[in-house]
Design an enzyme around this catalytic site. Structure first.
Site, PDB file in Angstrom:
ATOM      1  N   ARG B 259      63.062  48.633  38.358  1.00 46.48           N
ATOM      2  CA  ARG B 259      62.396  47.348  37.967  1.00 46.48           C
ATOM      3  C   ARG B 259      62.294  47.425  36.585  1.00 46.48           C
ATOM      4  NH1 ARG B 259      57.502  50.029  36.194  1.00 46.48           N
ATOM      5  NH2 ARG B 259      56.817  51.710  37.650  1.00 46.48           N
ATOM      6  N   HIS B 263      54.795  48.293  36.059  1.00 41.88           N
ATOM      7  CA  HIS B 263      54.221  48.508  37.562  1.00 41.88           C
ATOM      8  C   HIS B 263      53.631  47.217  37.968  1.00 41.88           C
ATOM      9  CE1 HIS B 263      52.192  49.710  40.986  1.00 41.88           C
ATOM     10  NE2 HIS B 263      51.069  49.517  40.426  1.00 41.88           N
ATOM     11  N   TYR B 273      56.746  56.184  30.096  1.00 43.99           N
ATOM     12  CA  TYR B 273      57.499  57.115  30.914  1.00 43.99           C
ATOM     13  C   TYR B 273      58.993  56.770  31.072  1.00 43.99           C
ATOM     14  CZ  TYR B 273      55.977  53.155  34.172  1.00 43.99           C
ATOM     15  OH  TYR B 273      55.716  51.914  34.562  1.00 43.99           O
TER      16      TYR B 273
END
Lengths: 325, 360
Positions: B259, B263, B273
């Site tokens: 993706r 999120h 991250y």
């Protein structure tokens, strides 16, 4: 009319509904050929075939997830959770999923699921088999908790639960499974959900209970009668949501109430009833509404059960406290 | 010890038909899709990429609510749905709104779902699906139940469910594939491995080198597919569907994807991250780029066509937002009436209170 134990009445109700509606499916751990660990489904697979009555792999979450999925295909699932102490494994599928699906779908889906499960103490099971965990589910809107106290009620309430288009957790007190028999009609009948039952009329105090504690209350009422104290006994039958009207009507007559539950005292069904009574009938009360319940410890190992569980003597003591207040 | 089996992962080779440059690397498995079908699949991917961009913008303007970005996962999402029939039942996770839209959910209802309006979940007749699942993995066991129901009804249809790489760590994931296997139920279980469960990389999720290999323990078929390759995803899904309706059992499909966005739009910051290098590496594998090249090579796609899809998407989105805006506001009385079919006494009483409150 046949004399039946509660377990026989439950089997009879399941048979009645399996016959009535081909969408009814009965499944769970060991419910097939074995007929369930308590024999509640004895003979049903033989009679209705493996397509209707079947074993599941051993996973409580998936048993209820399966029920949700089958409901989406128009079935009327009656899953069994082998012991209600295992409910923690499947809390999401009960509270997070089936109880919310009518709302989540904007009232376009029914969840006609009846989860049957044995619960309650006094039969010397291993740990995590005997807890009274009805309060966990009572906290959840969208689902009913139904608890029969007699064979007659078990049949009528189970048939009503299965025919209901919303999910029901139907809890069967293990101690009541084979403790006595009574007349149970062989033909089908239903008992209204959301309605309490006045088991015994009296004018001096109202005892409110469900499950095995109904019998403790009836015994206490017998003893109190000898002392000229006439107790009214109400069996909730549906413990969530509760039938407040029947309770309040009784309390307005007797002016005293003792609420009895086998579960621990904190945050349970009884606490809710006490709250409802004081909101609606405080000026009718001659004494505080008292509770008889188990102490706020975890459910004990089996040798300690008898000292831990509330009994009819505790009820008598509380009634006297109320009368002498 | 000679009886110890170390691993099955080397047996799970990633299935691919189109490489990053849109070249066919696996001629044998190229599906027999017509030119119109190929163009339709491309159209859906372009449309959904625009929908994603607009949804992010609308969310930032406060005109949408909960939104989980989809860019990068178009092949996994849309090529799998493209292989389904209308009778097939989809149990999506929260990022899988595009599959619902292409399964027939009107766009304005998808927007209402995002806003948290119940009408978003009142699916029209014939849209065989549940609204997106929030609890990770819960849909997997429900899919086993839907599949068993389809089998009992004798329908030639399948239950299709989606989770992510993180979802494979849940107990419900194992219970779902295991139940479906035990009942030989017609289910297709997708794992869209986009490599991050919010921030936790898949390497920290499991010691398994593939997620497809988890099928082995359940005794069902599994495959790892290049999730950026629409043709590979389509073929794997078609294969799984054929098997399932022929009573050959469920299947687990891992689509290896990524993706691009966060999120969700609720404050996730992927720079905490993920590195730019990693993002760039995956953008080179982009499903739209590779499918566009493939179709251009066949003379099936042009900039003009692409622009016309983009215009159409923007126009549809505008209309759908307008329609969503015109939906009546929700009331507590709606909520109360949706709790049970037969209203219990406590809610009857509360209903009266709220009817009065809402009339003021």
């Amino acid at each position: 009319m046949a004399q039946m134990t509660m377990i026989q009445a439950i089997t009879d109700a399941l048979r009645t509904e399996l016959k009535n509606d081909e969408n009814v499916l009965v499944f769970g751990e060991d419910v097939g050929q074995n007929g369930g660990v308590f024999r509640a489904t004895e003979g049903l697979q033989e009679e209705f075939g493996e397509d209707r009555v079947f074993d599941t792999p051993l996973a409580e979450s998936a048993i209820n997830g399966l029920a949700v999925g089958l409901s989406l295909q128009g079935f009327r699932p009656v899953p069994e959770i082998q012991f209600f102490g295992f409910v923690y494994e499947t809390m999401d599928q009960i509270s997070g999923q089936m109880a919310r699906l009518r709302y989540r779908s904007g009232n376009t889906e029914n969840m006609p699921i009846t989860i049957r499960s044995p619960f309650g103490g006094g039969v010397h099971t291993p740990e995590l088999h005997a807890d009274s965990l009805e309060g966990l589910i009572a906290q959840q809107p969208g689902i009913r908790v139904v608890i029969p106290s007699t064979p007659y009620d078990a049949k009528g309430l189970l048939i009503s639960s299965i025919r209901n288009n919303d999910p029901v957790v139907f809890l069967e007190h293990m101690k009541l499974y084979r403790s006595f028999r009574e007349d149970v009609p062989e033909e089908e009948y239903t008992i209204d959900l959301d309605k309490a039952d006045v088991k015994r009329e009296g004018k001096d105090v109202t005892l409110i209970a469900y499950g095995a504690m109904v019998h403790a209350c009836l015994k206490a009422a017998d003893e109190l009668e000898k002392e000229n104290i006439h107790a009214e006994v109400i069996d909730l039958r549906t413990v969530s949501p509760i039938d407040v009207d029947t309770i309040v009507e009784s309390v307005k007559k007797t002016n005293r109430a003792v609420v009895v539950q086998e579960a621990q005292r904190q945050a349970g069904i009884a606490a809710n009833i006490v709250a409802e009574i004081q909101e609606r009938a405080i000026l009718h009360l001659e004494a505080p509404v008292l509770r008889v319940a188990a102490p706020d410890t975890v459910y004990p190992f089996s040798e300690a059960e008898e000292v831990w569980l509330p009994n009819y003597k505790d009820i008598i003591e509380s009634v006297k406290t109320s009368i002498n207040f | 010890m000679k009886h110890v089996l170390n691993s099955v992962e080397e047996q799970f080779e990633m299935f691919q038909i189109l490489n990053e440059d849109g070249e066919v690397v696996n001629q044998d498995d190229v599906p027999a899709l017509s030119d119109d079908e190929l163009k339709e699949l491309m159209k859906r991917m372009v449309y959904t990429r625009i929908l994603d961009q607009r949804s992010i913008a609308l969310n930032r303007q406060g005109r949408l609510g909960f939104y989980a970005p989809t860019a990068g996962q178009e092949a996994s999402q849309l090529a799998s749905q493209f292989a389904l029939e209308q009778d097939d039942f989809i149990l999506p996770a929260y990022r899988d709104v595009p599959q619902l839209i292409w399964h027939g959910l009107p766009l304005y209802q998808a927007f209402l779902f995002s806003r948290g309006h119940f009408h978003g979940n009142q699916f029209p007749e014939g849209v065989n699906a549940l609204s997106p699942q929030i609890i990770i993995g819960a849909q997997y066991i429900q899919a086993a139940g839907v599949a068993l129901g389809l089998k009992k009804r004798g329908k030639k249809a399948v239950a299709v469910t989606y989770t992510g790489d993180g979802g494979t760590s849940q107990g419900d994931f194992y219970e779902g594939i295991n139940f479906a296997g035990a009942y030989n139920a017609p289910a297709i279980f997708f794992v869209q491995n986009n490599h991050f469960a919010i921030s936790v990389p898949v390497e920290k999720q499991t010691a398994a080198k593939t997620l497809a290999q988890k099928a082995v323990a359940a005794g069902i078929e599994g495959i790892q597919v290049d999730g950026m390759d629409p043709l590979a995803v389509y073929v794997a899904t078609k294969h799984a569907r054929e098997r399932a309706i022929n009573n050959e059992g469920p299947m687990l499909i891992e689509t290896v994807t990524y993706r691009y966005g966060p999120h969700t739009m609720a404050g996730d910051d992927p720079t905490r991250y993920r590195t730019d290098d990693l993002d760039n590496e995956w953008e080179k594998k982009d499903p739209l780029v590779r499918f566009r090249k493939y179709l251009e090579g066949k003379g099936l796609w042009s900039e003009e066509q692409e622009n016309s899809v983009i215009d159409q998407a923007k126009e549809d989105i505008k209309k759908a937002i307008k329609k969503a805006d015109s939906q009546p506001k929700q009331k507590v009385t709606d909520l109360i009436s949706f709790m049970y079919e037969e209203m219990p006494p406590n809610l009857k009483e509360q209903m009266e209170d709220y009817i009065e409150k809402e009339s003021k």
